[in-house]
Design a protein around this motif. Structure first.
Motif, PDB file in Angstrom:
ATOM      1  N   LEU A  82       0.860  -1.094  -0.078  1.00  0.00           N
ATOM      2  CA  LEU A  82      -0.143  -0.159   0.001  1.00  0.00           C
ATOM      3  C   LEU A  82       0.981   1.157  -0.024  1.00  0.00           C
ATOM      4  N   PRO A  83       0.354   2.263  -0.272  1.00  0.00           N
ATOM      5  CA  PRO A  83       1.370   3.640  -0.548  1.00  0.00           C
ATOM      6  C   PRO A  83       1.793   3.976   0.873  1.00  0.00           C
ATOM      7  N   SER A  84       1.151   3.694   2.155  1.00  0.00           N
ATOM      8  CA  SER A  84       1.646   3.916   3.224  1.00  0.00           C
ATOM      9  C   SER A  84       1.336   3.081   4.332  1.00  0.00           C
ATOM     10  N   LEU A  85       2.259   3.036   5.381  1.00  0.00           N
ATOM     11  CA  LEU A  85       2.017   1.834   6.408  1.00  0.00           C
ATOM     12  C   LEU A  85       0.540   2.397   7.157  1.00  0.00           C
ATOM     13  N   LEU A  86      -0.162   1.447   7.667  1.00  0.00           N
ATOM     14  CA  LEU A  86      -1.415   1.496   8.243  1.00  0.00           C
ATOM     15  C   LEU A  86      -1.377   1.855   9.977  1.00  0.00           C
ATOM     16  N   ASP A  87      -2.131   2.486  10.254  1.00  0.00           N
ATOM     17  CA  ASP A  87      -2.166   2.826  11.837  1.00  0.00           C
ATOM     18  C   ASP A  87      -3.365   1.567  12.305  1.00  0.00           C
ATOM     19  N   GLY A  88      -4.080   0.555  11.369  1.00  0.00           N
ATOM     20  CA  GLY A  88      -4.656  -0.336  11.974  1.00  0.00           C
ATOM     21  C   GLY A  88      -5.578  -1.082  10.684  1.00  0.00           C
ATOM     22  N   LEU A  89      -5.888  -2.396  10.967  1.00  0.00           N
ATOM     23  CA  LEU A  89      -6.416  -3.259  10.101  1.00  0.00           C
ATOM     24  C   LEU A  89      -7.568  -3.889  10.703  1.00  0.00           C
ATOM     25  N   VAL A  90      -8.568  -4.001   9.940  1.00  0.00           N
ATOM     26  CA  VAL A  90      -9.435  -4.823  10.189  1.00  0.00           C
ATOM     27  C   VAL A  90      -9.812  -6.266   9.297  1.00  0.00           C
ATOM     28  N   MET A  91      -9.875  -7.321   9.969  1.00  0.00           N
ATOM     29  CA  MET A  91     -10.146  -8.370   8.912  1.00  0.00           C
ATOM     30  C   MET A  91     -11.181  -9.120   9.577  1.00  0.00           C
ATOM     31  N   ALA A  92     -12.728  -9.132   9.007  1.00  0.00           N
ATOM     32  CA  ALA A  92     -13.913  -9.678   9.378  1.00  0.00           C
ATOM     33  C   ALA A  92     -14.203 -10.871   8.655  1.00  0.00           C
ATOM     34  N   ASN A  93     -14.000 -12.047   9.188  1.00  0.00           N
ATOM     35  CA  ASN A  93     -14.309 -13.200   8.450  1.00  0.00           C
ATOM     36  C   ASN A  93     -13.419 -13.437   7.458  1.00  0.00           C
ATOM     37  N   SER A  94     -12.128 -13.127   7.660  1.00  0.00           N
ATOM     38  CA  SER A  94     -11.185 -13.383   6.409  1.00  0.00           C
ATOM     39  C   SER A  94     -10.132 -13.959   6.996  1.00  0.00           C
ATOM     40  N   LEU A  95      -9.526 -13.760   8.230  1.00  0.00           N
ATOM     41  CA  LEU A  95      -8.081 -14.526   8.837  1.00  0.00           C
ATOM     42  C   LEU A  95      -8.339 -16.123   8.559  1.00  0.00           C
ATOM     43  N   HIS A  96      -9.551 -16.623   8.630  1.00  0.00           N
ATOM     44  CA  HIS A  96      -9.700 -18.014   8.424  1.00  0.00           C
ATOM     45  C   HIS A  96      -9.343 -18.500   7.222  1.00  0.00           C
ATOM     46  N   TYR A  97      -9.199 -17.579   6.191  1.00  0.00           N
ATOM     47  CA  TYR A  97      -8.870 -18.154   4.846  1.00  0.00           C
ATOM     48  C   TYR A  97      -7.342 -18.195   4.624  1.00  0.00           C
ATOM     49  N   VAL A  98      -6.677 -17.826   5.777  1.00  0.00           N
ATOM     50  CA  VAL A  98      -5.091 -17.971   5.653  1.00  0.00           C
ATOM     51  C   VAL A  98      -4.685 -19.305   6.533  1.00  0.00           C
ATOM     52  N   LYS A 128     -13.225 -26.062  14.365  1.00  0.00           N
ATOM     53  CA  LYS A 128     -13.662 -27.065  13.425  1.00  0.00           C
ATOM     54  C   LYS A 128     -13.690 -26.295  11.986  1.00  0.00           C
ATOM     55  N   ALA A 129     -13.063 -27.158  11.225  1.00  0.00           N
ATOM     56  CA  ALA A 129     -12.941 -26.294   9.824  1.00  0.00           C
ATOM     57  C   ALA A 129     -14.202 -26.804   9.145  1.00  0.00           C
ATOM     58  N   ASN A 130     -14.497 -26.180   7.903  1.00  0.00           N
ATOM     59  CA  ASN A 130     -15.536 -26.541   7.248  1.00  0.00           C
ATOM     60  C   ASN A 130     -15.329 -25.730   5.681  1.00  0.00           C
ATOM     61  N   PRO A 131     -16.046 -26.133   4.788  1.00  0.00           N
ATOM     62  CA  PRO A 131     -15.752 -25.358   3.639  1.00  0.00           C
ATOM     63  C   PRO A 131     -15.847 -23.821   3.617  1.00  0.00           C
ATOM     64  N   TRP A 132     -16.410 -23.439   4.459  1.00  0.00           N
ATOM     65  CA  TRP A 132     -16.690 -21.755   4.597  1.00  0.00           C
ATOM     66  C   TRP A 132     -15.694 -21.116   5.634  1.00  0.00           C
ATOM     67  N   VAL A 133     -15.194 -22.034   6.351  1.00  0.00           N
ATOM     68  CA  VAL A 133     -14.050 -21.486   7.375  1.00  0.00           C
ATOM     69  C   VAL A 133     -12.874 -22.527   7.297  1.00  0.00           C
ATOM     70  N   PRO A 134     -11.913 -22.676   6.269  1.00  0.00           N
ATOM     71  CA  PRO A 134     -11.260 -23.569   6.211  1.00  0.00           C
ATOM     72  C   PRO A 134     -10.100 -23.749   7.108  1.00  0.00           C
ATOM     73  N   TYR A 135      -9.649 -22.664   7.674  1.00  0.00           N
ATOM     74  CA  TYR A 135      -8.567 -22.396   8.819  1.00  0.00           C
ATOM     75  C   TYR A 135      -9.147 -21.755  10.170  1.00  0.00           C
ATOM     76  N   PRO A 136      -9.925 -22.478  10.802  1.00  0.00           N
ATOM     77  CA  PRO A 136     -10.602 -21.778  11.892  1.00  0.00           C
ATOM     78  C   PRO A 136      -9.843 -21.118  12.989  1.00  0.00           C
ATOM     79  N   VAL A 137     -10.284 -19.963  13.687  1.00  0.00           N
ATOM     80  CA  VAL A 137      -9.553 -18.975  14.533  1.00  0.00           C
ATOM     81  C   VAL A 137     -10.452 -18.993  15.717  1.00  0.00           C
ATOM     82  N   SER A 138     -10.676 -19.782  16.567  1.00  0.00           N
ATOM     83  CA  SER A 138     -11.386 -19.633  17.581  1.00  0.00           C
ATOM     84  C   SER A 138     -10.614 -18.857  18.874  1.00  0.00           C
TER      85      SER A 138
END
Length: 176
Positions: A82-98, A128-138
């Motif tokens: 990105l053009p500049s470093l971030l002060d913060g980041l939101v990841m809503a229902n997305s970290l479980h894809y990593v 518990k993983a499933n097709p929509w949450v492949p790498y869960p983050v409890s």
């Protein structure tokens, strides 16, 4: 989920400051949590809304709540800058894809985020993983993960029942 529910899930007073900030929403989808974040940031802040599906970005406004929203098409699981470093980041229902959560957190810390930053996460509280949450983050797993990634504060902000009934959603703020 309604916007008010998304706001409640991530609501914290630890973000709002007087100076504008730069944030990103990784895997923003239609921008629900991008819009929720605008209710927490000071005026004149900027949010990068990033999603690999360019068609969903069209539903996100370019400004909302006096916050500039810059829409970018891209896969956040791949390397990008990105053009500049971030002060913060939101990841809503997305970290479980990593697959490798710790490596991913280290990568974004070194390439996208200011040394002192905030990370807002929304995830399903399941192991518990499933097709929509492949790498869960409890929440229990996240506490260990965040500590390994160097976060000093792990604050659970809110919970709500999932529409799918498998596990509750939780919002959390991580700070360094």
């Amino acid at each position: 989920m309604e916007l008010s529910e998304a706001i409640n899930l991530i609501h914290t007073t630890d973000i709002h400051q007087t100076e504008p900030q730069i944030w990103a929403d990784l895997g923003c989808g239609t921008g629900l949590f991008t819009k929720a974040l605008t209710h927490l940031l000071p005026p004149q802040s900027t949010i990068y809304a990033i999603d690999k599906d360019i068609t969903v970005l069209d539903s996100i406004p370019e400004t909302y709540q006096d916050i500039l929203i810059k829409k970018l098409s891209g896969d956040f699981t791949q390397s990008f800058s990105l053009p500049s470093l971030l002060d913060g980041l939101v990841m809503a229902n997305s970290l479980h894809y990593v697959a490798d959560h710790l490596s991913f957190l280290h990568t974004i810390q070194s390439s996208l985020l200011q040394p002192s930053h905030k990370l807002l996460l929304v995830e399903y509280d399941t192991d518990k993983a499933n097709p929509w949450v492949p790498y869960p983050v409890s929440f229990q797993f996240l506490q260990k993960l965040a500590t390994k990634a160097g976060y000093t504060t792990i604050e659970k902000l809110g919970t709500r029942a999932s529409l799918y009934g498998r596990a509750n959603l939780y919002g959390v703020l991580l700070t360094k």
